[in-house]
Design a protein around this motif. Structure first.
Motif, PDB file in Angstrom:
ATOM      1  N   UNK A   3       0.866  -1.179   0.000  1.00 15.94           N
ATOM      2  CA  UNK A   3       0.000   0.000   0.000  1.00 15.94           C
ATOM      3  C   UNK A   3       0.905   1.233   0.000  1.00 15.94           C
ATOM      4  N   UNK A   4       0.726   2.107  -0.979  1.00 14.08           N
ATOM      5  CA  UNK A   4       1.571   3.292  -1.119  1.00 14.08           C
ATOM      6  C   UNK A   4       0.729   4.558  -1.194  1.00 14.08           C
ATOM      7  N   UNK A   5       1.078   5.544  -0.381  1.00 22.90           N
ATOM      8  CA  UNK A   5       0.496   6.873  -0.496  1.00 22.90           C
ATOM      9  C   UNK A   5       1.442   7.751  -1.308  1.00 22.90           C
ATOM     10  N   UNK A   6       0.886   8.636  -2.143  1.00 22.13           N
ATOM     11  CA  UNK A   6       1.702   9.448  -3.032  1.00 22.13           C
ATOM     12  C   UNK A   6       1.245  10.905  -2.988  1.00 22.13           C
ATOM     13  N   UNK A   7       2.218  11.814  -3.094  1.00 20.00           N
ATOM     14  CA  UNK A   7       1.912  13.237  -3.254  1.00 20.00           C
ATOM     15  C   UNK A   7       2.996  13.845  -4.130  1.00 20.00           C
ATOM     16  N   UNK A   8       2.566  14.608  -5.135  1.00 20.27           N
ATOM     17  CA  UNK A   8       3.531  15.278  -6.005  1.00 20.27           C
ATOM     18  C   UNK A   8       3.046  16.690  -6.282  1.00 20.27           C
ATOM     19  N   UNK A   9       3.998  17.594  -6.440  1.00 21.38           N
ATOM     20  CA  UNK A   9       3.690  18.983  -6.775  1.00 21.38           C
ATOM     21  C   UNK A   9       4.499  19.373  -8.006  1.00 21.38           C
ATOM     22  N   UNK A  10       3.984  20.322  -8.768  1.00 20.05           N
ATOM     23  CA  UNK A  10       4.705  20.738  -9.970  1.00 20.05           C
ATOM     24  C   UNK A  10       4.266  22.099 -10.459  1.00 20.05           C
ATOM     25  N   UNK A  11       5.148  22.720 -11.224  1.00 19.34           N
ATOM     26  CA  UNK A  11       4.832  23.978 -11.898  1.00 19.34           C
ATOM     27  C   UNK A  11       5.167  23.818 -13.374  1.00 19.34           C
ATOM     28  N   UNK A  12       4.499  24.605 -14.213  1.00 16.61           N
ATOM     29  CA  UNK A  12       4.759  24.503 -15.643  1.00 16.61           C
ATOM     30  C   UNK A  12       4.599  25.862 -16.308  1.00 16.61           C
ATOM     31  N   UNK A  13       5.273  25.995 -17.458  1.00 19.16           N
ATOM     32  CA  UNK A  13       5.207  27.212 -18.260  1.00 19.16           C
ATOM     33  C   UNK A  13       5.223  26.808 -19.723  1.00 19.16           C
ATOM     34  N   UNK A  14       4.286  27.357 -20.500  1.00 16.71           N
ATOM     35  CA  UNK A  14       4.183  27.013 -21.914  1.00 16.71           C
ATOM     36  C   UNK A  14       3.955  28.294 -22.715  1.00 16.71           C
ATOM     37  N   UNK A  69      -4.536  -4.305  -8.741  1.00 18.49           N
ATOM     38  CA  UNK A  69      -4.079  -2.972  -8.337  1.00 18.49           C
ATOM     39  C   UNK A  69      -5.286  -2.041  -8.319  1.00 18.49           C
ATOM     40  N   UNK A  70      -5.397  -1.252  -7.268  1.00 18.60           N
ATOM     41  CA  UNK A  70      -6.487  -0.274  -7.164  1.00 18.60           C
ATOM     42  C   UNK A  70      -5.893   1.063  -6.736  1.00 18.60           C
ATOM     43  N   UNK A  71      -6.150   2.101  -7.518  1.00 17.08           N
ATOM     44  CA  UNK A  71      -5.603   3.433  -7.220  1.00 17.08           C
ATOM     45  C   UNK A  71      -6.668   4.508  -7.228  1.00 17.08           C
ATOM     46  N   UNK A  72      -6.400   5.554  -6.447  1.00 12.75           N
ATOM     47  CA  UNK A  72      -7.337   6.666  -6.323  1.00 12.75           C
ATOM     48  C   UNK A  72      -6.512   7.953  -6.179  1.00 12.75           C
ATOM     49  N   UNK A  73      -6.687   8.916  -7.111  1.00 11.35           N
ATOM     50  CA  UNK A  73      -5.877  10.134  -7.112  1.00 11.35           C
ATOM     51  C   UNK A  73      -6.761  11.365  -7.308  1.00 11.35           C
ATOM     52  N   UNK A  74      -6.310  12.471  -6.696  1.00  5.53           N
ATOM     53  CA  UNK A  74      -6.985  13.762  -6.827  1.00  5.53           C
ATOM     54  C   UNK A  74      -5.954  14.802  -7.256  1.00  5.53           C
ATOM     55  N   UNK A  75      -6.318  15.632  -8.238  1.00  8.73           N
ATOM     56  CA  UNK A  75      -5.391  16.632  -8.739  1.00  8.73           C
ATOM     57  C   UNK A  75      -6.069  17.994  -8.774  1.00  8.73           C
ATOM     58  N   UNK A  76      -5.390  18.995  -8.211  1.00  5.44           N
ATOM     59  CA  UNK A  76      -5.848  20.378  -8.257  1.00  5.44           C
ATOM     60  C   UNK A  76      -4.824  21.200  -9.023  1.00  5.44           C
ATOM     61  N   UNK A  77      -5.272  21.853 -10.085  1.00  4.59           N
ATOM     62  CA  UNK A  77      -4.363  22.605 -10.939  1.00  4.59           C
ATOM     63  C   UNK A  77      -4.953  23.976 -11.213  1.00  4.59           C
ATOM     64  N   UNK A  78      -4.094  24.989 -11.159  1.00  4.30           N
ATOM     65  CA  UNK A  78      -4.513  26.351 -11.501  1.00  4.30           C
ATOM     66  C   UNK A  78      -3.495  26.934 -12.472  1.00  4.30           C
ATOM     67  N   UNK A  79      -3.971  27.766 -13.392  1.00  4.75           N
ATOM     68  CA  UNK A  79      -3.063  28.381 -14.357  1.00  4.75           C
ATOM     69  C   UNK A  79      -3.605  29.730 -14.811  1.00  4.75           C
TER      70      UNK A  79
END
Length: 802
Positions: free
Chosen positions: A306-317, A365-375
């Motif tokens: 069982x693995x918990x995950x958290x990632x953060x990122x920024x982007x520019x295009x 395998x069972x996964x559940x993810x939530x993503x919040x993105x603003x730009x």
């Protein structure tokens, strides 16, 4: 920049690792934990070749007498042959000399001297992996058909070694990295393991590339629907890089090779297992455990994580459109992704008899993810139009992946002669919910330039992979080996993508049918192969030929339209020639032809407006891409614990599948009459990739081991057929270093880092731009409006663990 620290301290959360033996076996004085030997065979009548039932098979050898305090000869095992003549002697010490005696009514007694530790036939051409494999073969020894009243051939002399597996080994057609003891990636996923493997590049989004192309992922030698981030690192035994696959493997993949992840599988007799835990630098927890039970003819195993995950990122295009009316679109944003996944793997081996084994394995395998993105999106068109927008994207993604494998293996009496048959089934389901809110203002104000645009996207789908395969292998003699096989792979996909927008007057979301999609497709590949291997003094030769045919059948369910693409049978030769300079140096040259067939998403002639700034459409007229790959490698074990590998490679691809942009009318709404730039795919003339890869593994000090990998390469893409002068190339390089410091007994520190210089987009992701008046993906007439050929800026990362 990416900096991540994996701190596996035994604080607050106490990891427990246990190995519990449920059985105790007779042990000699000096071999207290080496009772892992296994001898088996079949007893036949010398004249009729019929099985001899109920014959007595007895093994005698030395055993320490505690009362007399010296070694004495004793009976170690006694069994009776079964009705088919089979016998099996297990839990034997691997050191010492033994006597095998077989007797039966009406037959002369049979006696043979056996040992696991006689003289070793020194083969300077063997690498460490081969020697370890030989060790495993010899402690699990098939004595073949023993015919009473006749003498039996003397067993081949062997030496059993118990040295630890090295981190890096060189195979005939692959590089092998033993990562089961790698502490940097403990408690994480295969994505983090790939960061430690020389020659493999992992970008900040977790995308894995091998020599600047996306590889095929295999698990235990078979294709899978799993992804790198769905495989727990704690279950990985080793990673095999097959940069130039032989005819034995799928010809698909184009420029990319194969990364084969081999999972751990315990076959020790008795009951054993362990549990583990850890946490990462963001406080996310990982838990895992495994258990193994082997009794008689059954070997059962169960692994869970069982693995918990958290990632953060920024982007520019930034996109500059050069035309009669120049425009610029700039996108800046950030995202936070939270989630977890659980992995379960179980199965068993059933040893039908000494030569037939049935294996059943299952994964879930069972996964559940939530993503919040603003730009923030800034748009300007000369001096005619200017605005900025705030875009908020909140999404949820759930997936389930499940698979099973049923395998049968028959070993003939001769070593290296076997046939296997297996059926693999993999399936996955996924669903996602996405809310996108776009607020557009006049520059420098909070005044709406246009009404807010609120989107809701609801997607779900599934895929099913069915693979049936049979392989035959025959080690005819010490110098000659043949292999052959057949394979059938059927993949079925279905996806629903429903798009809605918020209607102010109705105060509700309204379905938009003309930009929604509901499609399914079937992809079928049928193949057969044969390889021939030959050893001539210092030369090892392998030649192979594979034939493949395939077809696509796609249907757009909500548009009552379908399309079909058939690819005729193509031949894919391969060859590997190795010259053993001496016991420490090898030189190898190899060649293979491969294919990269366009996938459904590149073929589907459907417009996707889910990203208003980047609409896309497929091209049903795409042709497959063929690649000829050459590789020259030099391997030198220049001192104990040190290994240097140098590889030069060259790849030439025709009809390169590349990204392509053209300008056409916007069809996102019936009333729209303006034009936008569409993303699609086209066949460019060709591409050339060549490079030099250097890998050095060395022990600098008694406490310090280091592996250094450098890859210098050049990618050239020729798209002149799509427009005058559209050729792009750039020399680049990639480096990776891994250090292990043995501070004290039971305490290691591991430091690793990587650096990627500026490079062009991988050939399979390359893009060019054009203009088309018709607006359909497939016929690109018109003039070009400029290049959108992409680059990846430099990046680097550091990992540490204790």
């Amino acid at each position: 920049m990416r900096v991540s620290f994996s701190l596996l301290f035994f604080i607050l959360i106490i990891p427990i690792a246990s190995n519990v033996s449920a059985q105790q076996f007779p042990q000699s004085r000096n071999n207290s934990n080496m009772n892992v030997g296994h001898l088996y065979g079949k007893v036949l009548d010398a004249k009729t070749d019929k099985p001899v039932e109920a014959a007595t098979v007895q093994l005698t050898g030395g055993r320490f007498d505690t009362s007399a305090k010296k070694m004495k000869t004793a009976i170690l095992k006694t069994v009776l042959t079964e009705n088919n003549g089979d016998f099996s002697l297990d839990n034997l010490p691997v050191f010492g000399k033994f006597t095998l005696t077989i007797s039966a009514v009406g037959y002369k007694p049979y006696t043979q001297q056996i040992t696991f530790g006689l003289k070793f036939q020194n083969n300077t051409n063997q690498n460490q992996q081969d020697r370890l494999q030989q060790m495993m073969n010899m402690v699990d020894k098939d004595l073949g058909n023993i015919k009473l009243v006749q003498d039996s051939a003397t067993l081949a002399s062997v030496t059993v070694t118990t040295s630890a597996k090295p981190f890096f080994e060189m195979g005939v057609d692959r590089k092998i990295f033993n990562v089961d003891k790698n502490i940097v990636s403990q408690g994480q996923t295969a994505t983090e393991v790939m960061k430690q493997i020389p020659g493999v590049n992992v970008d900040i989004d977790g995308n894995v590339t091998l020599r600047n192309s996306a590889p095929q992922l295999f698990v235990d030698g078979r294709p899978t629907t799993l992804t790198f981030d769905q495989i727990p690192s704690d279950l990985i035994d080793r990673v095999e890089l097959i940069t130039n696959p032989s005819a034995k493997y799928d010809a698909s993949g184009g420029n990319a090779g194969i990364i084969n992840i081999v999972l751990k599988k315990n076959k020790r007799t008795g009951y054993n297992g362990g549990i583990r835990t850890g946490f990462d630098s963001r406080g996310r927890v990982n838990l895992g455990g495994d258990i193994n039970m082997r009794q008689n003819k059954i070997n059962f195993f169960l692994n869970g994580n069982y693995n918990q995950r958290k990632s953060t990122g920024t982007f520019n295009n930034v996109r500059d459109n050069i035309s009669d009316t120049p425009s610029t679109i700039t996108q800046d944003g950030k995202s936070i992704n939270n989630g977890s996944f659980a992995f379960l793997r179980t199965g068993f081996d059933y040893f039908i008899d000494n030569r037939n084994t049935l294996t059943l394995t299952g994964t879930y395998v069972h996964g559940h993810f939530r993503n919040n993105q603003s730009q923030v999106v800034d748009s300007t068109i000369e001096e005619k139009f200017s605005s900025y927008s705030n875009v908020y994207n909140n999404s949820a993604f759930d997936f389930r992946n499940y698979g099973g494998q049923l395998s049968f293996r028959h070993n003939f009496s001769n070593q290296g002669h076997d046939i296997t048959a297996d059926v693999n089934y993999n399936g996955s389901t996924n669903n996602s919910t996405n809310y996108i809110s776009t607020y557009t203002f006049s520059p420098g104000t909070r005044i709406f330039k246009e009404p807010p645009f609120l989107q809701h996207i609801n997607s779900n789908g599934f895929n099913r992979f069915l693979t049936m395969q049979s392989d035959y292998e025959n080690q005819i003699n010490d110098k000659t080996k043949i292999e052959a096989g057949v394979r059938s792979a059927v993949r079925f996909y279905k996806n629903i993508n429903n798009q809605y927008y918020f209607n102010d007057s109705l105060k509700d979301y309204v379905f938009i049918p003309f930009i929604s999609s509901d499609y399914k497709y079937t992809d079928q590949v049928y193949a057969a192969y044969a390889t021939y291997s030959l050893k001539l003094k210092k030369w090892n030769l392998q030649f192979g030929l594979r034939g493949e045919s395939s077809n696509y059948n796609g249907t757009l369910l909500n548009k009552d339209s379908s399309f079909k693409v058939n690819y005729a049978i193509s031949l894919f030769p391969s060859s590997f020639i190795t010259y053993h300079i001496d016991e420490k140096q090898d030189l190898q040259i190899n060649y293979s032809r491969r294919i990269n067939r366009p996938n459904f998403f590149q073929l589907i002639p459907f417009y996707d407006y889910s990203d208003p700034q980047n609409p896309s459409v497929g091209n049903a007229a795409l042709k497959p891409e063929f690649t000829n790959s050459f590789e020259l490698s030099y391997n030198n074990i220049y001192k104990k614990g040190a290994n240097f590998l140098m590889s030069a490679y060259f790849k030439y691809s025709t009809d390169l599948i590349t990204r392509f942009q053209y300008k056409a009318l916007n069809g996102s709404t019936p009333e729209t009459s303006d034009s936008v730039v569409f993303n699609t795919y086209a066949n460019a003339n060709n591409s050339i990739t060549y490079g030099l890869e250097l890998t050095n593994r060395i022990t600098l000090m008694k406490i310090w081991d280091m592996t250094l990998n450098v890859n210098l390469y050049n990618s050239k893409i020729n798209g002149n057929n799509l427009g005058e002068g559209f050729t792009s190339q750039k020399l680049s390089w990639f480096a990776k270093m891994n250090n292990t410091f043995k501070i004290a007994k039971g305490l290691n520190i591991q430091l690793s880092g990587d650096y990627q210089a500026k490079t062009v987009l991988p050939a399979s992701s390359a893009s060019v731009s054009g203009s088309n008046g018709g607006g359909r993906g497939g016929g690109f007439g018109g003039g070009f409006i400029g290049t959108a050929q992409g680059y990846i800026f430099p990046r680097y990362g550091v990992d540490a663990a204790i």
